[in-house]
Design an enzyme around this catalytic site. Structure first.
Site, PDB file in Angstrom:
ATOM      1  N   LYS A 298     -32.036  -7.583  -9.527  1.00 16.91           N
ATOM      2  CA  LYS A 298     -32.464  -6.175  -9.949  1.00 16.91           C
ATOM      3  C   LYS A 298     -31.751  -5.576  -8.578  1.00 16.91           C
ATOM      4  CE  LYS A 298     -36.220  -3.625 -11.217  1.00 16.91           C
ATOM      5  NZ  LYS A 298     -36.538  -2.002 -10.355  1.00 16.91           N
TER       6      LYS A 298
ATOM      7  N   CYS B  10     -28.901  21.594  27.858  1.00 17.26           N
ATOM      8  CA  CYS B  10     -29.417  20.349  27.709  1.00 17.26           C
ATOM      9  C   CYS B  10     -29.544  19.435  27.902  1.00 17.26           C
ATOM     10  CB  CYS B  10     -29.746  20.209  25.759  1.00 17.26           C
ATOM     11  SG  CYS B  10     -31.031  19.567  25.048  1.00 17.26           S
TER      12      CYS B  10
ATOM     13  N   SER C 151     -37.313   2.266 -18.693  1.00 20.97           N
ATOM     14  CA  SER C 151     -37.443   1.152 -17.370  1.00 20.97           C
ATOM     15  C   SER C 151     -37.801  -0.103 -16.998  1.00 20.97           C
ATOM     16  CB  SER C 151     -38.347   1.924 -16.047  1.00 20.97           C
ATOM     17  OG  SER C 151     -39.379   2.759 -17.257  1.00 20.97           O
TER      18      SER C 151
ATOM     19  N   GLU D 294     -26.168   0.015 -12.701  1.00 22.34           N
ATOM     20  CA  GLU D 294     -26.686   0.063 -11.162  1.00 22.34           C
ATOM     21  C   GLU D 294     -25.132   0.817 -10.341  1.00 22.34           C
ATOM     22  OE1 GLU D 294     -30.095  -0.002 -11.457  1.00 22.34           O
ATOM     23  OE2 GLU D 294     -30.656   0.367  -9.598  1.00 22.34           O
TER      24      GLU D 294
ATOM     25  N   ASP E 222     -30.964  -2.545  -6.141  1.00 18.96           N
ATOM     26  CA  ASP E 222     -31.141  -1.446  -5.331  1.00 18.96           C
ATOM     27  C   ASP E 222     -30.797  -0.037  -5.630  1.00 18.96           C
ATOM     28  OD1 ASP E 222     -33.412   0.014  -5.362  1.00 18.96           O
ATOM     29  OD2 ASP E 222     -33.612  -1.199  -2.934  1.00 18.96           O
TER      30      ASP E 222
ATOM     31  N   TYR F 169     -24.908  -3.720 -16.312  1.00 18.90           N
ATOM     32  CA  TYR F 169     -25.755  -5.199 -16.736  1.00 18.90           C
ATOM     33  C   TYR F 169     -26.442  -4.779 -17.945  1.00 18.90           C
ATOM     34  CZ  TYR F 169     -28.821  -1.467 -14.464  1.00 18.90           C
ATOM     35  OH  TYR F 169     -29.156  -0.662 -14.222  1.00 18.90           O
TER      36      TYR F 169
ATOM     37  N   LYS G 156     -40.637  -8.702  -8.719  1.00 26.12           N
ATOM     38  CA  LYS G 156     -40.248  -7.545  -7.547  1.00 26.12           C
ATOM     39  C   LYS G 156     -40.278  -8.441  -6.514  1.00 26.12           C
ATOM     40  CE  LYS G 156     -39.567  -3.225  -8.019  1.00 26.12           C
ATOM     41  NZ  LYS G 156     -39.653  -2.206  -7.100  1.00 26.12           N
TER      42      LYS G 156
ATOM     43  N   GLU H 118       3.940   1.908  -1.198  1.00 26.24           N
ATOM     44  CA  GLU H 118       4.473   2.104  -2.533  1.00 26.24           C
ATOM     45  C   GLU H 118       3.831   2.491  -3.286  1.00 26.24           C
ATOM     46  OE1 GLU H 118       7.943  -0.995  -3.953  1.00 26.24           O
ATOM     47  OE2 GLU H 118       6.344  -2.361  -2.401  1.00 26.24           O
ATOM     48  N   PHE H 119       2.608   2.010  -3.383  1.00 30.74           N
ATOM     49  CA  PHE H 119       1.385   2.086  -4.231  1.00 30.74           C
ATOM     50  C   PHE H 119       1.163   4.328  -3.768  1.00 30.74           C
ATOM     51  CE2 PHE H 119      -3.207   3.326  -5.912  1.00 30.74           C
ATOM     52  CZ  PHE H 119      -3.177   2.632  -6.617  1.00 30.74           C
ATOM     53  N   ASP H 120       1.264   4.292  -2.505  1.00 34.42           N
ATOM     54  CA  ASP H 120       0.928   5.668  -1.844  1.00 34.42           C
ATOM     55  C   ASP H 120       1.595   6.448  -3.132  1.00 34.42           C
ATOM     56  OD1 ASP H 120      -1.541   5.182  -1.047  1.00 34.42           O
ATOM     57  OD2 ASP H 120      -1.183   4.946   0.559  1.00 34.42           O
TER      58      ASP H 120
ATOM     59  N   CYS I  20     -31.141  21.929  18.412  1.00 32.51           N
ATOM     60  CA  CYS I  20     -30.977  22.548  19.383  1.00 32.51           C
ATOM     61  C   CYS I  20     -29.770  23.112  19.697  1.00 32.51           C
ATOM     62  CB  CYS I  20     -31.364  21.279  20.761  1.00 32.51           C
ATOM     63  SG  CYS I  20     -31.722  22.406  21.794  1.00 32.51           S
TER      64      CYS I  20
ATOM     65  N   CYS J  39     -37.138  22.759  21.605  1.00 34.79           N
ATOM     66  CA  CYS J  39     -36.648  21.228  22.212  1.00 34.79           C
ATOM     67  C   CYS J  39     -37.465  20.603  22.911  1.00 34.79           C
ATOM     68  CB  CYS J  39     -35.562  21.636  22.569  1.00 34.79           C
ATOM     69  SG  CYS J  39     -34.528  19.910  23.013  1.00 34.79           S
TER      70      CYS J  39
ATOM     71  N   ARG K 254     -29.225   8.985 -15.021  1.00 37.44           N
ATOM     72  CA  ARG K 254     -30.228   8.170 -15.971  1.00 37.44           C
ATOM     73  C   ARG K 254     -31.538   9.115 -16.154  1.00 37.44           C
ATOM     74  NH1 ARG K 254     -35.771   6.353 -14.941  1.00 37.44           N
ATOM     75  NH2 ARG K 254     -36.862   5.649 -16.523  1.00 37.44           N
TER      76      ARG K 254
ATOM     77  N   ASP L 287       1.081  -1.471   0.067  1.00 41.60           N
ATOM     78  CA  ASP L 287       0.311  -0.195  -0.391  1.00 41.60           C
ATOM     79  C   ASP L 287       0.494   1.079  -0.068  1.00 41.60           C
ATOM     80  OD1 ASP L 287      -2.091  -1.372   0.467  1.00 41.60           O
ATOM     81  OD2 ASP L 287      -2.615  -1.145   2.239  1.00 41.60           O
TER      82      ASP L 287
ATOM     83  N   CYS M 126     -34.967  20.469  26.629  1.00 43.80           N
ATOM     84  CA  CYS M 126     -34.884  22.135  27.098  1.00 43.80           C
ATOM     85  C   CYS M 126     -35.807  23.691  26.981  1.00 43.80           C
ATOM     86  CB  CYS M 126     -33.990  21.813  26.776  1.00 43.80           C
ATOM     87  SG  CYS M 126     -33.103  22.769  25.390  1.00 43.80           S
TER      88      CYS M 126
ATOM     89  N   GLU N   4     -31.719 -11.464 -14.081  1.00 45.23           N
ATOM     90  CA  GLU N   4     -30.455 -11.357 -13.567  1.00 45.23           C
ATOM     91  C   GLU N   4     -31.176 -10.782 -11.849  1.00 45.23           C
ATOM     92  OE1 GLU N   4     -29.080  -8.199 -15.587  1.00 45.23           O
ATOM     93  OE2 GLU N   4     -27.840  -8.843 -16.773  1.00 45.23           O
TER      94      GLU N   4
ATOM     95  N   LYS O 247     -34.690 -11.724 -18.817  1.00 45.77           N
ATOM     96  CA  LYS O 247     -34.355 -10.598 -20.079  1.00 45.77           C
ATOM     97  C   LYS O 247     -34.352 -11.512 -21.059  1.00 45.77           C
ATOM     98  CE  LYS O 247     -31.539  -7.122 -18.243  1.00 45.77           C
ATOM     99  NZ  LYS O 247     -30.707  -6.583 -17.585  1.00 45.77           N
TER     100      LYS O 247
HETATM  101  S1  IVH Z   1     -31.900  -3.868 -17.078  1.00 42.41           S
HETATM  102  C1  IVH Z   1     -33.858  -1.605 -20.924  1.00 42.41           C
HETATM  103  N1  IVH Z   1     -30.806  -4.953 -15.486  1.00 42.41           N
HETATM  104  O1  IVH Z   1     -34.240  -1.302 -12.508  1.00 42.41           O
HETATM  105  C2  IVH Z   1     -34.682  -1.788 -19.159  1.00 42.41           C
HETATM  106  N2  IVH Z   1     -31.830  -2.696 -15.520  1.00 42.41           N
HETATM  107  O2  IVH Z   1     -36.589  -0.754 -13.824  1.00 42.41           O
HETATM  108  C3  IVH Z   1     -32.690  -1.968 -19.008  1.00 42.41           C
HETATM  109  N3  IVH Z   1     -32.161  -2.403 -12.169  1.00 42.41           N
HETATM  110  O3  IVH Z   1     -33.680   1.745 -14.532  1.00 42.41           O
HETATM  111  C4  IVH Z   1     -32.502  -2.150 -17.101  1.00 42.41           C
HETATM  112  N4  IVH Z   1     -30.726  -4.104 -11.620  1.00 42.41           N
HETATM  113  O4  IVH Z   1     -31.750   1.059 -12.813  1.00 42.41           O
HETATM  114  C5  IVH Z   1     -32.073  -4.091 -15.648  1.00 42.41           C
HETATM  115  N5  IVH Z   1     -29.775  -6.134 -13.141  1.00 42.41           N
HETATM  116  C6  IVH Z   1     -30.467  -5.073 -13.521  1.00 42.41           C
HETATM  117  C7  IVH Z   1     -30.656  -4.048 -12.802  1.00 42.41           C
HETATM  118  C8  IVH Z   1     -31.982  -3.247 -13.915  1.00 42.41           C
HETATM  119  C9  IVH Z   1     -31.456  -3.330 -11.413  1.00 42.41           C
HETATM  120  C10 IVH Z   1     -32.604  -0.925 -12.281  1.00 42.41           C
HETATM  121  C11 IVH Z   1     -31.920   0.280 -13.269  1.00 42.41           C
HETATM  122  C12 IVH Z   1     -33.399   0.222 -14.673  1.00 42.41           C
HETATM  123  C13 IVH Z   1     -34.460  -0.469 -13.597  1.00 42.41           C
HETATM  124  C14 IVH Z   1     -35.809  -1.024 -14.154  1.00 42.41           C
END
Ligand code: IVH
Length: 714
Positions: free
Chosen positions: A146, A462, A113, A205, A148, A257, A344, A66-68, A456, A438, A167, A64, A441, A144, A320
Site C-alpha cells: 500500500k 536577531c 477506498s 499512487e 503512501d 495498481y 495496515k 544530444e537529448f537536450d 522574524c 521573536c 481522487r 544528455d 530578539c 500488493e 485483492k
Molecule cells: S487499490 C477499490 N492498491 O489506498 C480500491 N490502493 O484506501 C482500489 N493505495 O485510495 C484501491 N496502494 O490511494 C490500491 N496497491 C494499492 C494501493 C492503494 C495505495 C491507496 C489508494 C486508495 C487507498 C484506499
C-alpha cells in the site's frame, strides 16, 4: 536525460526491467525537406523513444546533451507552431502550464477506498466473508504494497494520455493533467507492440521518492526554509500546484495498481498488472499471487521490514481477490469493494506529555515550533522533541497546554505528533496560542501572504539570524571554511571582531592568536574559557584565504539569498556570469532563466535592492572572492592557452572583471593568489607591495595593463 534527474534514475533501476522494441530514428538534419509537422512528429517520437528506454529499460542511446538539444529544437518549433504540438510532446515533461483553477471532473468509475484491518484475525474474517460470498474455496489473492501518496486516475485514448484526475471525494476530482505529465515514468503515449484497449483508465499512487524528499528538505534547509512534514503531503501539495514547471522539478513518481475499462482482455488482476507493465507503466514489482490467506500472512510478515528499504513510503498491504469475475461477483458495499481490503502495519506510536513548545529561529528568520516532550521510548530511541512545522499544524492538532499527545514514527525519520488524547486533557488547560514576537530578539513576527511560516523580520540584529547566515557561509557546501565552527563564530561576534561574514576576511593573526572565548555549558550554566593557539590561528587564516578560490556559483549560494539554493545559484551564475549583471537584472530577466521561478526572481531582486547587501557583496569583492565565472562556451582565442594568471590592482581601460574575462576568452586560467604555478601577474595601480615582493621572489613575470593587452592582441 536531464542530469538533474539522475537521482531519480537510481531508484528506477530497481523498479523497471521491461523490454521494448527498438526503433531507429533518422537524423533530422539529414532530411531538410520535412514539413514542420513532420519534424515535430519525428522529434516527438524520437524523444519519447529515448525517454522510454531511459526510464523503462535503464539504458541510453544518446547523450544528455544530444537529448537536450533535440528537446530545445522541438520546443522552438512548438513555440512557433503551437497548433502542431502533440499531446504526448516530451516538452510537457518540463511543465510550463499555469492553471489558475482546476476543472472538476466526474470519475467514470467511482474511486473507492479500502476497508482497513490491523490484525491477522481481522484478515481471517475477511477471508471467511470472501469464501462465503463466492460459495467456494477456489479463489486466489493478489497482494500488493500500500503506497503512501495520492490516488490518481489516468485516462488513455488510443494509447495517448488524455486526462489525469485526483481522487477528490471519490465521485469527482481535479483535472491536473499538465502536472501529471511531468511524472517521467508515466507514459504520455504508449510505446509498445503489446496490444492495448482503445480506451482505458489506469489508477495508481503518485508519490515523492524518499531520496527526492530528503534532497528537497536539505535544499530548503540550505535556503533557510522550514522543513516539509512528510513525502505524502508534499506529493499531494505538489500535484495541486498551479505552475507545472515547479511540479516538474519536484520529481514525483507513480506506481499503477488498477486497470479499468471495457475489453481489457484480462481475466485476473495479475494479468492486468502484467499488461500494464508491458504497456510501459511503472508497476511496482513487489506484488505476489497468494493461494490462500496463510500465504497472504507470510507476504505481510516478509514485507514488514523489507518495505523500509524501499525508496518510497508504504503503510500496509492491499489484498485483492485475483479473478475479475469473482471480484464482480463479490461487488461493493457503500464505500468499499468486498473483494479487497488493506492491512495496515502498526506505526510505532506512544503517548507522552507535551511539556512546552519552543520556537527555533532559522537564518532567514523562519520560525519552526518544536514540541518539547516528556522523554518516551519509540522504535528503539528516546524521543524528546518533535517538529510541529508551523502555526497551521498546531491549529490542526488543536493543542492545549499539558496535553497528552500521541507521537508516531512511521517510515519517517523525524517523529511526529499525530494527535491529542482528549479525555486526558485537564479541564482548565488553556489552548496554545502561537507566539507573536521573536523569542530571540522580541521583534514582532510577520507572515507573508499564502505562507504557513512566520518570520522574524529583524535580519540585522536577531542573533540566530546573524549567526545562522555566517554558519551557512562557512559551511562545507558553501565556502568550506572548515577550521571555523559555530562556537568560534559566536565568539568572534561577541568580541566584536566581525559583524557579518565579510569581516572574516579582515581578521589578522594578532587578533586571533591567544584570543579567549567564554562558552556557557548549556546543562550546568558553567562558564568555560578556551583560547586560540598560534597554530589554530594560522590554520583559520589559511582556510579563510583558501576560500577565496571558491567559484562564483558557490559564493553566490554562500551569500544565503532566500530561495537561492545550490542548484539555483549554479543556474544563475551560469546565466549571468558576473555578480554585477545579476545585481542589476530585472525580475523579468531573471524569470527568463530556465527553471528559475517568480519566487526566486523576486527574492534576488529584493536582495540586491537593499543597500547593505550590495555593500556586503562589495566588501567581499574587495577581499578577492570570486564574483564572476567564465563563459560556458569555449575560449575563442588561444594566445594565453595553458597559462595561469593573477590579476591585481586597478586598471585604466578595463575593469578587473573584464580583464579576467579576457584571460578566459584567450584560453588562460585566472588564479586568485600567487604560487609557483603562476605564469603572469597583471599588475594595475594600487597593487599592494607584498604581492609585488612575492611575485619577484617566485620569479613571476609582471605585466602592465598595456603589456597584457599587447600579449593577447599579438
Ligand atoms: S487499490 C477499490 N492498491 O489506498 C480500491 N490502493 O484506501 C482500489 N493505495 O485510495 C484501491 N496502494 O490511494 C490500491 N496497491 C494499492 C494501493 C492503494 C495505495 C491507496 C489508494 C486508495 C487507498 C484506499
Amino acid at each position: 536525460m536531464n542530469p538533474a534527474l539522475s537521482k531519480t534514475r537510481l531508484i528506477l533501476v530497481f523498479w523497471n526491467r521491461k523490454s521494448f522494441e527498438a526503433k531507429r530514428f533518422t537524423d533530422l538534419t539529414c532530411m531538410p525537406d520535412l514539413t514542420v509537422k513532420q519534424q515535430i512528429d519525428q522529434l516527438t517520437d524520437e524523444l519519447n523513444y529515448h525517454s522510454h528506454i531511459y526510464y523503462q529499460e535503464n539504458r541510453t542511446e544518446i547523450s544528455d546533451y544530444e537529448f537536450d538539444m533535440k528537446l530545445k529544437e522541438l520546443e522552438a518549433l512548438e513555440k512557433e507552431h503551437p497548433d502542431l504540438k502533440r499531446e504526448d510532446s516530451p516538452s510537457s515533461r518540463v511543465g510550463g502550464t499555469i492553471t489558475k483553477e482546476f476543472e472538476t471532473i466526474h470519475h467514470k468509475y467511482r474511486m473507492l477506498s479500502l476497508g482497513n484491518t490491523y490484525s491477522k484475525e481481522e484478515l481471517e474474517d475477511f477471508d471467511k466473508r470472501v469464501a462465503k460470498g463466492l460459495g467456494t474455496d477456489d479463489y486466489e489473492y493478489l497482494c500488493e504494497l500500500k503506497f503512501d501518496g495520492l490516488a490518481m486516475s489516468f485516462t488513455y485514448e488510443q494509447g495517448v494520455l488524455k486526462q489525469a484526475v485526483t481522487r477528490g471525494d471519490g465521485v469527482k476530482g481535479d483535472n491536473i493533467t499538465p502536472n501529471a505529465k511531468t511524472i517521467r515514468t508515466l507514459p504520455l503515449k504508449l510505446n509498445t507492440k503489446t496490444p492495448y484497449p482503445e480506451n482505458f483508465e489506469v489508477r495508481g499512487e503518485v508519490f515523492m521518492p524518499l531520496p527526492v524528499f530528503k534532497a528537497l528538505n536539505e535544499q530548503r534547509e540550505a535556503q533557510g526554509e522550514a522543513q516539509l512534514a512528510n513525502p505524502r503531503n508534499t506529493a499531494s501539495g505538489t500535484m495541486k500546484m498551479q505552475d507545472s514547471s515547479v511540479v516538474a522539478v519536484r520529481k514525483l513518481d507513480c506506481h499503477l495498481y488498477a486497470l479499468y475499462g471495457k475489453n481489457q482482455g484480462v481475466e485476473s488482476h495479475e494479468e492486468a498488472l502484467k499488461s500494464m507493465e508491458q504497456w510501459g507503466f511503472n508497476v511496482s514489482p513487489t506484488y505476489r499471487k497468494c493461494k490462500n490467506i496463510a500465504e497472504v500472512i507470510t507476504y505481510i510478515e516478509e514485507w514488514e521490514m523489507k518495505r523500509l528499504e524501499l525508496p518510497l513510503e508504504t503503510d500496509g498491504i492491499v489484498i485483492k481477490v485475483n479473478r475479475i469475475d469473482q471480484q464482480d461477483e463479490l461487488g461493493f458495499t457503500a464505500k468499499n469493494p468486498r473483494w479487497a481490503i488493506s492491512y495496515k502495519y502498526k506505526a510505532e506510536n506512544a503517548a507522552t506529555e507535551l511539556l512546552d513548545i519552543t520556537y527555533q529561529v532559522g537564518r532567514t528568520g523562519a520560525i519552526t515550533p518544536v514540541a518539547e516532550l516528556s522523554p518516551v521510548l519509540l522504535a528503539g530511541t528516546t524521543v524528546k522533541r518533535a517538529s510541529l512545522h508551523n502555526a497551521n499544524e498546531i491549529e490542526r492538532l488543536g493543542l492545549h497546554e499539558g496535553d497528552t499527545v500521541f507521537v508516531e514514527k512511521g517510515g519517517e525519520i523525524i517523529p511526529k505528533v499525530t494527535g491529542v488524547n482528549l479525555p486526558a486533557r485537564k479541564p482548565d488547560a488553556p489552548k496554545i496560542t502561537y507566539i507573536t514576537h521573536c523569542p530571540e530578539c522580541g521583534t514582532e513576527l510577520v507572515r507573508h501572504e499564502n505562507e504557513a511560516v512566520h518570520y522574524c523580520p529583524n535580519d540585522e540584529t536577531c542573533p540566530p539570524q546573524v549567526l545562522g547566515r555566517i554558519e551557512h557561509f562557512i559551511s562545507r557546501n558553501a565556502m568550506a571554511i572548515e577550521t571555523l565552527g559555530p562556537r568560534t563564530i559566536k565568539g568572534f561576534l561577541q568580541k566584536g571582531l566581525i559583524e557579518d561574514f565579510s569581516g572574516l576576511y579582515s581578521l589578522t593573526f594578532e587578533q586571533l592568536n591567544g584570543l579567549v572565548f567564554e562558552d556557557e555549558d548549556k546543562q550546568t550554566g558553567e562558564i568555560k574559557k578556551r583560547s586560540v593557539k598560534e597554530k589554530t590561528a594560522l590554520n583559520i587564516l589559511e582556510s579563510i584565504e583558501k576560500s577565496k578560490e571558491v567559484p562564483f556559483k558557490t559564493v553566490l549560494f554562500a551569500l544565503g539569498i532566500r530561495f537561492v539554493g545550490k542548484t539555483v545559484a549554479e543556474k544563475l551564475a551560469d546565466h549571468f556570469q558576473r555578480i554585477e549583471s545579476l545585481a542589476e537584472a530585472s525580475f523579468e530577466t531573471i524569470v527568463e532563466v530556465h527553471e528559475i521561478g517568480e519566487r526566486i526572481a523576486e527574492s534576488v531582486v529584493e536582495y540586491f535592492s537593499i543597500e547593505k547587501n550590495r555593500a556586503l557583496v562589495q566588501r567581499l569583492q574587495d577581499s578577492g572572492l570570486q564574483f564572476y565565472q567564465e563563459a560556458k562556451q569555449e575560449a575563442t582565442g588561444t594566445s594565453l592557452s595553458g597559462l595561469s594568471i593573477v590579476v591585481s590592482g586597478i586598471f585604466e581601460s578595463v575593469s578587473r572583471d573584464e580583464l579576467k574575462s579576457l584571460i578566459l576568452e584567450n584560453g588562460g586560467k585566472v588564479a586568485s593568489s600567487l604560487s609557483n604555478k603562476t605564469d603572469y601577474l597583471v599588475a594595475g595601480d594600487n597593487m599592494g607591495p607584498a604581492k609585488k615582493d612575492k611575485a619577484e621572489k617566485l620569479g613571476i613575470k609582471m605585466l602592465s595593463e598595456q603589456e597584457f593587452l599587447n600579449l593577447i592582441n599579438s
